[in-house]
Structures are given as C-alpha cells and as structure tokens.
Write a protein that holds these residues in place. Structure first.
Motif, PDB file in Angstrom:
ATOM      1  N   SER A 113       0.754  -1.593   0.318  1.00 23.82           N
ATOM      2  CA  SER A 113      -0.158  -0.060  -0.282  1.00 23.82           C
ATOM      3  C   SER A 113       1.157   1.040   0.346  1.00 23.82           C
ATOM      4  O   SER A 113       1.981   1.382  -0.622  1.00 23.82           O
ATOM      5  N   TYR A 118      -2.829   8.690   3.058  1.00 28.27           N
ATOM      6  CA  TYR A 118      -2.665   9.490   4.030  1.00 28.27           C
ATOM      7  C   TYR A 118      -3.589  10.782   3.940  1.00 28.27           C
ATOM      8  O   TYR A 118      -3.514  12.060   4.511  1.00 28.27           O
ATOM      9  N   TYR A 125      -1.735   9.188  10.739  1.00 28.97           N
ATOM     10  CA  TYR A 125      -1.380   8.845   9.890  1.00 28.97           C
ATOM     11  C   TYR A 125      -0.973   7.287  10.777  1.00 28.97           C
ATOM     12  O   TYR A 125      -0.528   6.272  10.986  1.00 28.97           O
ATOM     13  N   ASP A 127      -2.428   3.332  11.296  1.00 31.45           N
ATOM     14  CA  ASP A 127      -3.134   2.292  10.288  1.00 31.45           C
ATOM     15  C   ASP A 127      -4.481   2.040  11.114  1.00 31.45           C
ATOM     16  O   ASP A 127      -4.519   0.528  10.214  1.00 31.45           O
ATOM     17  N   HIS A 129      -7.749   0.308  10.960  1.00 30.33           N
ATOM     18  CA  HIS A 129      -8.661  -0.110  10.218  1.00 30.33           C
ATOM     19  C   HIS A 129     -10.324   0.788   9.950  1.00 30.33           C
ATOM     20  O   HIS A 129     -10.348   1.138   8.942  1.00 30.33           O
ATOM     21  N   VAL A 132      -9.424   4.533   8.001  1.00 34.14           N
ATOM     22  CA  VAL A 132      -9.230   3.655   6.610  1.00 34.14           C
ATOM     23  C   VAL A 132     -10.299   4.818   6.215  1.00 34.14           C
ATOM     24  O   VAL A 132     -10.151   5.725   4.943  1.00 34.14           O
ATOM     25  N   ASP A 149      -6.711  -0.967   0.209  1.00 33.32           N
ATOM     26  CA  ASP A 149      -7.203  -1.713   0.964  1.00 33.32           C
ATOM     27  C   ASP A 149      -8.261  -1.655   1.668  1.00 33.32           C
ATOM     28  O   ASP A 149      -8.679  -2.258   2.474  1.00 33.32           O
ATOM     29  N   LYS A 170       1.377   0.130   4.551  1.00 29.67           N
ATOM     30  CA  LYS A 170       1.955   1.446   4.079  1.00 29.67           C
ATOM     31  C   LYS A 170       3.167   2.417   3.898  1.00 29.67           C
ATOM     32  O   LYS A 170       3.731   2.477   5.409  1.00 29.67           O
ATOM     33  N   LEU A 243      -3.937  -3.679   7.466  1.00 25.74           N
ATOM     34  CA  LEU A 243      -2.465  -3.301   7.188  1.00 25.74           C
ATOM     35  C   LEU A 243      -1.726  -2.531   8.354  1.00 25.74           C
ATOM     36  O   LEU A 243      -2.200  -2.475   9.563  1.00 25.74           O
ATOM     37  N   TYR A 244      -0.897  -2.595   7.655  1.00 20.53           N
ATOM     38  CA  TYR A 244       0.589  -1.716   8.565  1.00 20.53           C
ATOM     39  C   TYR A 244       1.702  -0.634   7.719  1.00 20.53           C
ATOM     40  O   TYR A 244       2.001  -0.699   6.925  1.00 20.53           O
ATOM     41  N   ASN A 245       1.718   0.824   8.771  1.00 25.72           N
ATOM     42  CA  ASN A 245       2.626   1.501   8.851  1.00 25.72           C
ATOM     43  C   ASN A 245       4.658   0.447   8.250  1.00 25.72           C
ATOM     44  O   ASN A 245       4.597   0.320   9.183  1.00 25.72           O
ATOM     45  N   ALA A 290       5.247   7.963  10.556  1.00 22.31           N
ATOM     46  CA  ALA A 290       3.976   6.908  10.622  1.00 22.31           C
ATOM     47  C   ALA A 290       3.844   6.601  12.469  1.00 22.31           C
ATOM     48  O   ALA A 290       4.708   6.711  12.988  1.00 22.31           O
TER      49      ALA A 290
END
Length: 326
Positions: A113, A118, A125, A127, A129, A132, A149, A170, A243-245, A290
C-alpha cells in the motif's frame, strides 16, 4: 517458493536481497516489467529461480504448486500518473486477481500500500482499520492504493474468500539502493547526491504553506533495508491480517536529508531553493510521520536506521562505489 511481483523494482529487489543474504532463500520467482533500460541491474546480484513478465504470471500460477507466499510490490508508483485507467488495471485489478488466487490456494499475500493514502495528513497517520474510510488521498496513485485497502478490508469484514494471512504495507518515504530507474520519482537522497556532485548545490522546494520554512517540509524517511526487513518479518511470523505502516515514526526535514547526503560525501552542504512545480500544487504532503504502535504490537522489535546512518550507508557503500547496485 516465494513469488515477488515488482521484484526488479527498488523495494522488491531489496526484499529479494534480504531473502538471499539474511534468510538464505533463493527459491524466488521475480515478476516485473522493466520500463527503464538499466533496471535489469537491480537483479544482477540476486539469486532466484525464475523471472517472469507481469503478463506471464497468472498463466504460470494456473498449475503452480509449492508457492509459500506472494509478495506483491508491483504497481504504477508515480504520484504524478494522470491516467486513472492505467492505475485501475495495474494497481487495483491486478492486485484483486492475486488476492483471489491466494484466497483460492491458501497462500499468504503481502502487498504494497502507501502512505500516499493519508493525503495531507488531516486525519493523522494511524493504520487502524477504522480510520481508513476517513482518509483523502491527494492524487490518483494514492487513491488507487486506498481503493484496494478498502476492498481488502471489505472482503474480510463480509466473510468473503481471503488469503489465510494478508498484510498491506503503507510505505512512507523509502530511500536507498536500487532506486536509480525511478527518475523523477527517486528519493531526494538520490537527487541530492546527483545534483550536488554535478552542480555543487542541491535544490529544494520553497514552502508554499504557512508555518513551514523553505526546505523544512517534514517526511518520515525510511531506509529500504529496514522496509525489506519488516516485510520479511511478516513472511516468517504470523500476525493479525491487515494494514501496517512502514516508517520510522520520526519525521525529518528535507533539509536534514540533503545535509546528511552532502556530509556523507565529505563535503560542506550547499542548498538553494526553487518554486514547486505547478503539477504538485495541492498534491504535496508537508508532513508525514508513521504511527508505529501497530507494527510494534505485531512483534516487530528491530531498530530502524537513523536518517544519518541510513544515508551514510547508502552514499558511502553504494552511490560512491563503482557498482552502486545492492
């Protein structure tokens, strides 16, 4: 066997580097379409089983067995891409096809992603859910990543077929070896090295936003070796899908980055300021940082390179060497 799409790109080839050199894996299938005449050099130091053009992949997967994971880094990554139809086909439809194959065959999917989802950062910022749907990307590239996403999260929420484990990363501002084919989209670190070596100064954008001095626009710069290490952590360790930064959690100024590059070249810094191109007006992030709590909660404990340490490794061990490829 591990499939890496975008495997001849910057992050993809460095994931292959990590798999080769840290995890001693060479059972890799590299998938890409090289648009730059020198991009093949991202693979000259890699050990892998097969290279496929992106349009060959699904025919090969039809009867494939023994695929341990799909690492999907392939995409149109230019934030300036204006043809949204191209973004749909490359960044959405292709990703959905891979998702469906991984779901049907019980194969984990790890995909790229972007922090571009963002937008201007008005919503922060995180992540998480539930955040989103509030995001507002600034360009078509960011929206294509946001769309996928959201689509992936809907598949999970509605009980539709999903890969057994899936992770969307991300990526924030990644810099480092093997980005040389990216041209205008390459990192400011590479642009600084090239400009300073040729002209004796580095040009940074003037600020057009109150509260930010020229060159003091802030980004979360993350070294590509760290980005690759995070992806490979999720390959090895089960964690909650989602999702993960991938950043450092510490915003730094473009002026800091340029200065670090010039110091790493053992020269006194020189910076001049220019107006921002008109095609970036209203589409430019002045601050990114992040939120790393979710990644740490998933069990990732390794330290990230500081900006100065990452730049020093990049400049002195790659850019200043006869062969700059990792």
């Amino acid at each position: 066997m591990i499939v890496i799409t975008g495997g001849a790109g910057m992050i993809g080839s460095m994931i292959a580097w990590h798999l080769n050199t840290v995890l001693n894996r060479d059972d890799l299938v590299i998938v890409d379409r090289m648009d730059h005449p020198d991009q093949w050099q991202n693979l000259v130091h890699r050990q892998y089983a097969q290279y496929l053009d992106k349009d060959e992949l699904f025919a090969r997967l039809h009867n494939a067995s023994g695929v341990e994971a799909v690492i999907h880094m392939g995409a149109i990554s230019a934030t300036t891409e204006r043809d949204f139809n191209k973004l749909v086909q490359s960044n959405i439809r292709y990703s959905q096809q891979l998702w469906d194959w991984c779901a049907e065959h019980g194969v984990p999917l790890l995909y790229a992603s972007s922090a571009a989802t963002y937008g201007g950062g008005e919503q922060g910022y995180s992540d998480a859910h539930d955040a989103v749907a509030t995001l507002r990307p600034l360009n078509g590239y960011g929206y294509s990543k946001q769309f996928f996403d959201q689509w992936a999260l809907r598949q999970q929420a509605q009980g539709r077929p999903c890969p057994p484990r899936w992770y969307g990363f991300k990526f924030f501002n990644v810099y480092g070896p093997n980005e040389y084919h990216k041209l205008r989209m390459a990192s400011v670190a590479l642009h600084t090295f090239n400009q300073f070596r040729e002209h004796g100064t580095m040009q940074l954008f003037r600020s057009h936003l109150e509260g930010y001095e020229d060159g003091m626009q802030l980004r979360d710069f993350v070294y590509v070796k760290d980005a690759a290490a995070v992806v490979c952590h999720f390959l090895q360790q089960a964690a909650p899908s989602g999702l993960y930064n991938i950043g450092t959690g510490k915003a730094r100024a473009f002026r800091d980055l340029a200065t670090a590059v010039m110091h790493s070249m053992n020269r006194e810094p020189s910076i001049t300021y220019i107006d921002m191109p008109t095609d970036l007006h209203g589409k430019y992030q002045y601050f990114t940082e992040a939120d790393m709590r979710k990644l740490r909660a998933a069990g990732y404990t390794q330290a990230f390179h500081s900006l100065e340490d990452g730049v020093r490794d990049y400049v002195q061990h790659y850019l200043m060497q006869p062969d700059p490829y990792c």
